[in-house]
Design a protein around this motif. Structure first.
Motif, PDB file in Angstrom:
ATOM      1  N   MET A 203       6.550  -9.487  -5.134  1.00 10.37           N
ATOM      2  CA  MET A 203       5.594  -9.367  -6.511  1.00 10.37           C
ATOM      3  C   MET A 203       4.077  -9.397  -6.198  1.00 10.37           C
ATOM      4  O   MET A 203       3.742  -8.980  -5.649  1.00 10.37           O
ATOM      5  CB  MET A 203       5.244 -11.443  -6.579  1.00 10.37           C
ATOM      6  CG  MET A 203       5.285 -11.910  -7.875  1.00 10.37           C
ATOM      7  SD  MET A 203       5.940 -11.363  -8.982  1.00 10.37           S
ATOM      8  CE  MET A 203       4.467 -11.990 -10.574  1.00 10.37           C
ATOM      9  N   LYS A 204       3.664  -8.015  -7.567  1.00 10.96           N
ATOM     10  CA  LYS A 204       2.552  -8.028  -7.200  1.00 10.96           C
ATOM     11  C   LYS A 204       1.224  -9.326  -7.746  1.00 10.96           C
ATOM     12  O   LYS A 204       1.487  -9.464  -8.179  1.00 10.96           O
ATOM     13  CB  LYS A 204       2.418  -6.561  -8.692  1.00 10.96           C
ATOM     14  CG  LYS A 204       1.081  -5.842  -7.747  1.00 10.96           C
ATOM     15  CD  LYS A 204       1.298  -4.821  -9.151  1.00 10.96           C
ATOM     16  CE  LYS A 204       2.371  -4.629  -9.610  1.00 10.96           C
ATOM     17  NZ  LYS A 204       2.656  -4.235 -11.107  1.00 10.96           N
ATOM     18  N   PRO A 205       0.547  -9.105  -6.562  1.00  9.20           N
ATOM     19  CA  PRO A 205      -0.802 -10.680  -7.319  1.00  9.20           C
ATOM     20  C   PRO A 205      -1.523 -10.061  -8.609  1.00  9.20           C
ATOM     21  O   PRO A 205      -1.524  -8.645  -8.692  1.00  9.20           O
ATOM     22  CB  PRO A 205      -1.308 -10.193  -5.715  1.00  9.20           C
ATOM     23  CG  PRO A 205      -1.299  -8.527  -5.167  1.00  9.20           C
ATOM     24  CD  PRO A 205      -0.239  -8.933  -5.400  1.00  9.20           C
ATOM     25  N   ALA A 206      -1.565 -10.917  -9.823  1.00 12.43           N
ATOM     26  CA  ALA A 206      -2.406 -10.357 -10.067  1.00 12.43           C
ATOM     27  C   ALA A 206      -4.024 -10.156 -10.011  1.00 12.43           C
ATOM     28  O   ALA A 206      -4.616 -10.392  -8.832  1.00 12.43           O
ATOM     29  CB  ALA A 206      -2.541 -11.787 -11.227  1.00 12.43           C
ATOM     30  N   PRO A 207      -4.392  -9.466 -10.939  1.00  9.69           N
ATOM     31  CA  PRO A 207      -6.284  -8.487 -10.468  1.00  9.69           C
ATOM     32  C   PRO A 207      -7.289 -10.426  -9.990  1.00  9.69           C
ATOM     33  O   PRO A 207      -7.014 -11.014 -11.125  1.00  9.69           O
ATOM     34  CB  PRO A 207      -6.232  -7.638 -11.530  1.00  9.69           C
ATOM     35  CG  PRO A 207      -5.333  -7.823 -12.154  1.00  9.69           C
ATOM     36  CD  PRO A 207      -3.596  -8.519 -11.536  1.00  9.69           C
ATOM     37  N   VAL A 208      -8.100 -10.133  -9.576  1.00 10.17           N
ATOM     38  CA  VAL A 208      -8.836 -11.113  -9.387  1.00 10.17           C
ATOM     39  C   VAL A 208      -9.279 -11.508 -10.443  1.00 10.17           C
ATOM     40  O   VAL A 208      -9.455 -13.115 -10.915  1.00 10.17           O
ATOM     41  CB  VAL A 208     -10.293 -10.840  -8.578  1.00 10.17           C
ATOM     42  CG1 VAL A 208     -10.867 -11.858  -8.335  1.00 10.17           C
ATOM     43  CG2 VAL A 208      -8.785 -10.601  -6.850  1.00 10.17           C
TER      44      VAL A 208
END
Lengths: 266, 266
Positions: free
Chosen positions: A1-6
């Motif tokens: 799972m890719k983290p959402a941009p800050v």
DNA sequence: CGCAACGCATTGTCTGGTCAATGCAATCCG
DNA sequence: CGGATTGCATTGACCAGACAATGCGTTGCG
């Protein structure tokens, strides 16, 4: 799972806090500096631009607005009722779409700027009016205001040969209504065809209607016909999405039992 | 006179070139690097961020989209007809709002995902349905698609005690239509009250409807009543603004002389 | 040939700044 | 007192980079 941009996380956090009541409508959300400090600890954010990017998301969603030099505030505006069906109602004649709006929102004073001209209308209008090539139209353009803030734009087009020299061309209020004028000319309006196109406003519309960022508009094209099935009038209404709720009713069979509606906005 | 910010000028230039046909729908606009070179000479722009800010304006207006790693392209999508009035028409019964859409756009195959559940609905729904405190409702949620891309969301709510154990709860197509089911239960729908709220979509709606940036939505609340004036069903439709035109008709007096309409979109 | 690996142009995200503009509040001055 | 001035917090605009992610096309290999 890719983290959402800050910046998305910042937007999501604030959006949730707005919708769950932590920041109610009209209240101030943290300033850029405060958010920078908070997310600096949480996510290691070090640049103000990233914070601004997150806030920008909510600004473009129409949820908050910047008031320099105070900070960002949660938006809320009351919506007026826009009732396109009222136009073909016969009684009372002075209740048109606009006055219909106003009666729901008393305490504010309505006014309108009226401008009448002879134009070569756009293809869209020509097509609906069935104009011959080169044939001109009378345009009656109105800016409708409440307490001097514009609430919508209303441009009506009629075949020029039909209304030249009549009260339709009078650049001011017509007490009995321009639809009555068209009725006196033998073209009583009995059928209306309505189209609504949703889009973001053009910059000139933003200026004329004093729209905030992230406010969509509805372009309401109303084509009205006389009893012989001829298109008589095309009206282009531009309706800011944040200040209106569009309302109409449908019936099957007798018109009885239309209940009264006591609701507020969602 | 204060000069407009550079990024606004870039947006204005591109917007004009898009509307005057220099960049027709579907075509590519210059890349960030090309624009940086051009405006570097014209206005001394030296940072890519400023170019991106200008392009971002048009993206949020829904005029262009970024296709990495190709560049930015001018958007155009065909609109389907959304005809809320068709719901209360009696014949033919299988023509509901959706099939009504589809018939205007053949060549594409419609489908819908249906999900039925028992819920404690939002205040907005409770208010319109007239639910007692604690009373539950049946929810019938549909995602309507064309060639497997979602075209709108349609969630219907009915008092649970009214439809428990009936075909309304069947999580699949109901051939005669759920409105017919309600009719068989003694609640023929004869009056509809329609509200349209315009706004920018929430992030979950963006995902479910696969919306691009700058696409507004209309939230269409349809409350339908039986012949005794009781609210029977509330339907929440979510309509992406870039894929629909909302159409309805108004009449005064006899229903005769409704002309056929041969127009395209504006 | 067919497919995997790689290169490459492009946009996406973020840093760490600078200076300008705005509008309110406190202060100063007549 | 009352109006003009100044200070200040805040957002607005812009710069000059860095590195990541994406997807298309080419290249290379079996």
């Amino acid at each position: 799972m890719k983290p959402a941009p800050v910046y998305q996380q910042i937007a999501d956090d604030l959006r949730r806090q707005i919708s769950d009541g932590t920041f109610p409508p009209g209240s101030q959300v943290p300033t850029e500096a405060e958010l920078l400090e908070k997310y600096g600890e949480l996510h290691g954010v070090r640049s103000r631009q990233t914070i601004r990017q997150g806030l920008g998301v909510l600004v473009h969603e129409g949820l908050i607005e910047a008031r320099r030099p105070k900070g960002y505030f949660v938006i809320q505006r009351k919506r007026l009722v826009y009732r396109p069906q009222a136009e073909l109602r016969q009684k009372p004649p002075e209740i048109d779409v606009f006055t219909n709006l106003v009666q729901e929102e008393d305490g504010r004073t309505p006014s309108q700027d009226i401008e009448v001209s002879i134009v070569n209308p756009s293809h869209m209008i020509r097509e609906r009016l069935g104009l011959e090539p080169g044939e001109l139209a009378a345009a009656r353009r109105r800016v409708r205001k409440l307490d001097d803030v514009p609430y919508n734009l209303n441009d009506s087009y009629v075949r020029l040969s039909l209304v030249q020299g009549t009260d339709f061309m009078h650049p001011g209020d017509v007490a009995r209504g321009t639809n009555a004028v068209l009725g006196e000319l033998g073209h009583e309006l009995v059928y209306g065809f309505h189209e609504f196109y949703l889009r973001m406003p053009m910059p000139d519309e933003v200026q004329r209607l004093q729209l905030g960022a992230g406010v969509p508009v509805a372009e309401h094209l109303s084509t009205t016909f006389d009893s012989e099935g001829n298109a008589v009038q095309v009206t282009v209404n531009l309706i800011p999405g944040d200040r209106h709720v569009i309302v109409f009713e449908t019936h099957r069979g007798a018109e009885a039992n239309a209940p009264r509606i006591p609701w507020g906005n969602p």
